[in-house]
Design a protein around this motif. Structure first.
Motif, PDB file in Angstrom:
ATOM      1  N   UNK A 131      20.449   1.316 -10.156  1.00 17.60           N
ATOM      2  CA  UNK A 131      21.371   1.468  -9.030  1.00 17.60           C
ATOM      3  C   UNK A 131      21.355   2.906  -8.507  1.00 17.60           C
ATOM      4  N   UNK A 132      21.377   3.875  -9.416  1.00 13.90           N
ATOM      5  CA  UNK A 132      21.336   5.275  -8.997  1.00 13.90           C
ATOM      6  C   UNK A 132      19.993   5.622  -8.355  1.00 13.90           C
ATOM      7  N   UNK A 133      18.915   5.115  -8.932  1.00 16.48           N
ATOM      8  CA  UNK A 133      17.594   5.386  -8.367  1.00 16.48           C
ATOM      9  C   UNK A 133      17.508   4.876  -6.927  1.00 16.48           C
ATOM     10  N   UNK A 142       0.832  -1.209   0.000  1.00 15.75           N
ATOM     11  CA  UNK A 142       0.000   0.000   0.000  1.00 15.75           C
ATOM     12  C   UNK A 142       0.863   1.253   0.000  1.00 15.75           C
ATOM     13  N   UNK A 143       1.967   1.201   0.701  1.00 14.68           N
ATOM     14  CA  UNK A 143       2.944   2.282   0.736  1.00 14.68           C
ATOM     15  C   UNK A 143       4.323   1.672   0.557  1.00 14.68           C
ATOM     16  N   UNK A 144       5.264   2.407  -0.052  1.00 13.92           N
ATOM     17  CA  UNK A 144       6.616   1.857  -0.192  1.00 13.92           C
ATOM     18  C   UNK A 144       7.195   1.454   1.165  1.00 13.92           C
ATOM     19  N   UNK A 145       7.744   0.263   1.217  1.00  7.95           N
ATOM     20  CA  UNK A 145       8.336  -0.246   2.457  1.00  7.95           C
ATOM     21  C   UNK A 145       9.813   0.131   2.468  1.00  7.95           C
ATOM     22  N   UNK A 146      10.246   0.965   3.400  1.00  8.75           N
ATOM     23  CA  UNK A 146      11.646   1.390   3.400  1.00  8.75           C
ATOM     24  C   UNK A 146      12.632   0.232   3.486  1.00  8.75           C
ATOM     25  N   UNK A 147      12.280  -0.828   4.224  1.00 11.71           N
ATOM     26  CA  UNK A 147      13.213  -1.946   4.368  1.00 11.71           C
ATOM     27  C   UNK A 147      13.477  -2.621   3.023  1.00 11.71           C
ATOM     28  N   UNK A 148      12.459  -2.739   2.201  1.00 14.61           N
ATOM     29  CA  UNK A 148      12.648  -3.360   0.885  1.00 14.61           C
ATOM     30  C   UNK A 148      13.556  -2.481   0.007  1.00 14.61           C
ATOM     31  N   UNK A 149      13.338  -1.172   0.043  1.00 16.50           N
ATOM     32  CA  UNK A 149      14.173  -0.265  -0.749  1.00 16.50           C
ATOM     33  C   UNK A 149      15.628  -0.317  -0.290  1.00 16.50           C
ATOM     34  N   UNK A 150      15.825  -0.362   1.014  1.00 13.57           N
ATOM     35  CA  UNK A 150      17.198  -0.413   1.522  1.00 13.57           C
ATOM     36  C   UNK A 150      17.884  -1.712   1.139  1.00 13.57           C
ATOM     37  N   UNK A 151      17.165  -2.809   1.222  1.00 13.57           N
ATOM     38  CA  UNK A 151      17.779  -4.091   0.873  1.00 13.57           C
ATOM     39  C   UNK A 151      18.155  -4.130  -0.611  1.00 13.57           C
ATOM     40  N   UNK A 152      17.279  -3.592  -1.462  1.00 15.55           N
ATOM     41  CA  UNK A 152      17.589  -3.575  -2.889  1.00 15.55           C
ATOM     42  C   UNK A 152      18.778  -2.660  -3.183  1.00 15.55           C
ATOM     43  N   UNK A 153      18.836  -1.500  -2.502  1.00 13.99           N
ATOM     44  CA  UNK A 153      19.951  -0.577  -2.715  1.00 13.99           C
ATOM     45  C   UNK A 153      21.266  -1.199  -2.263  1.00 13.99           C
ATOM     46  N   UNK A 193      21.932  -4.368  -2.134  1.00 16.33           N
ATOM     47  CA  UNK A 193      22.278  -5.497  -3.000  1.00 16.33           C
ATOM     48  C   UNK A 193      22.978  -5.039  -4.278  1.00 16.33           C
ATOM     49  N   UNK A 194      22.633  -3.822  -4.765  1.00 16.55           N
ATOM     50  CA  UNK A 194      23.197  -3.350  -6.034  1.00 16.55           C
ATOM     51  C   UNK A 194      24.307  -2.310  -5.860  1.00 16.55           C
ATOM     52  N   UNK A 195      24.645  -1.967  -4.622  1.00 20.84           N
ATOM     53  CA  UNK A 195      25.558  -0.838  -4.441  1.00 20.84           C
ATOM     54  C   UNK A 195      26.976  -1.111  -4.942  1.00 20.84           C
ATOM     55  N   UNK A 196      27.379  -2.364  -5.068  1.00 21.45           N
ATOM     56  CA  UNK A 196      28.754  -2.661  -5.462  1.00 21.45           C
ATOM     57  C   UNK A 196      28.902  -2.905  -6.967  1.00 21.45           C
ATOM     58  N   UNK A 197      27.847  -2.678  -7.723  1.00 23.25           N
ATOM     59  CA  UNK A 197      27.963  -2.902  -9.159  1.00 23.25           C
ATOM     60  C   UNK A 197      28.879  -1.842  -9.788  1.00 23.25           C
ATOM     61  N   UNK A 198      29.842  -2.272 -10.582  1.00 22.33           N
ATOM     62  CA  UNK A 198      30.796  -1.376 -11.228  1.00 22.33           C
ATOM     63  C   UNK A 198      30.885  -1.632 -12.734  1.00 22.33           C
ATOM     64  N   UNK A 199      29.854  -2.281 -13.278  1.00 16.96           N
ATOM     65  CA  UNK A 199      29.849  -2.559 -14.706  1.00 16.96           C
ATOM     66  C   UNK A 199      29.422  -1.348 -15.520  1.00 16.96           C
ATOM     67  N   UNK A 200      29.116  -1.588 -16.779  1.00 17.12           N
ATOM     68  CA  UNK A 200      28.768  -0.511 -17.705  1.00 17.12           C
ATOM     69  C   UNK A 200      27.368  -0.651 -18.280  1.00 17.12           C
ATOM     70  N   UNK A 201      26.598  -1.604 -17.795  1.00 18.95           N
ATOM     71  CA  UNK A 201      25.235  -1.754 -18.301  1.00 18.95           C
ATOM     72  C   UNK A 201      24.411  -0.548 -17.854  1.00 18.95           C
ATOM     73  N   UNK A 202      23.923   0.217 -18.810  1.00 17.86           N
ATOM     74  CA  UNK A 202      23.236   1.460 -18.483  1.00 17.86           C
ATOM     75  C   UNK A 202      21.938   1.251 -17.736  1.00 17.86           C
TER      76      UNK A 202
END
Length: 218
Positions: A124-126, A96-107, A109-118
């Motif tokens: 990742x930036x979002x 019903x509302x964005x769950x902050x815990x889900x957003x943090x876990x996703x962020x 999980x992707x924070x160490x990506x250093x590839x070039x896939x746009x």
């Protein structure tokens, strides 16, 4: 979803990084889809407009779901799978509302990506921006509760001025005594009157003599 540091999440994210994106044909509105799919439970579906701008992305990590839409923002949800494999039907139950815990876990999980896939870089930036906003909001919410626990007793304020101020008794100042009226000597007054009358008679006689002399000369 398990903790982002778990082996399942690491394997799913790594497989997502290595997945080869599959592009779909443009739709009626000109948008096309770009799909990153891994067999480890991670999926990224992106929608791109004819100019190449990302308009929407759907990220699935194990049993959690994040959706970003341009002009709307981020939403979260839970994934329920009806089959044993990813190819089978899965149902997303949006929150019903964005769950902050889900957003943090996703962020995380992707924070160490250093590839070039746009597309991966975009999501990742979002998520990084969303995480930053949550951290700032969390810091602001940790203000001491004592300041908002209840109405504080009003501090006594100094009155603007006394209701009545007794007048200080000013020292009585007496007016200087009036100079006594000069005493008029009756004798002096009589003498002045006599002298004035004598002068008047002398002036009268001089006038008469002057007139008589004038007539005599004529």
């Amino acid at each position: 979803m398990s903790d982002p540091s778990s082996e399942r999440v690491k394997a799913a994210v790594l497989a997502l990084y290595q997945a080869r994106p599959v592009e779909g044909p443009p739709g009626d509105d000109g948008q096309r889809s770009v799909w990153h799919l891994s067999a480890q439970g991670a999926e990224l579906l992106s929608f791109v407009d004819p100019e190449g701008r990302v308009k929407r992305q759907e990220l699935t990590l194990l049993d959690e779901h994040c959706v970003w839409t341009s002009g709307v923002g981020l939403r979260t949800g839970r994934v329920e799978q009806d089959g044993a494999s990813r190819a089978d039907t899965s149902v997303v139950h949006p929150d019903a509302q964005p769950v902050p815990a889900r957003l943090l876990r996703a962020a995380l999980a992707l924070e160490h990506y250093q590839g070039e896939d746009r597309y991966i870089l975009h999501i990742q930036r979002v998520l990084a921006l969303a995480r930053q906003g949550l951290v700032l909001a969390g810091g602001a919410s940790t203000a001491p509760a004592s300041s908002s626990s209840g109405p504080s007793a009003p501090s006594p304020s100094a009155p603007a001025g006394p209701l009545s101020t007794p007048h200080a008794s000013a020292p009585s100042v007496r007016p200087p005594p009036l100079a006594p009226a000069p005493v008029i000597d009756p004798e002096m007054l009589h003498r002045q009157k006599t002298e004035g009358l004598t002068m008047l008679i002398v002036l009268g006689l001089g006038f008469v003599l002057s007139v008589g002399l004038l007539f005599w000369l004529l």
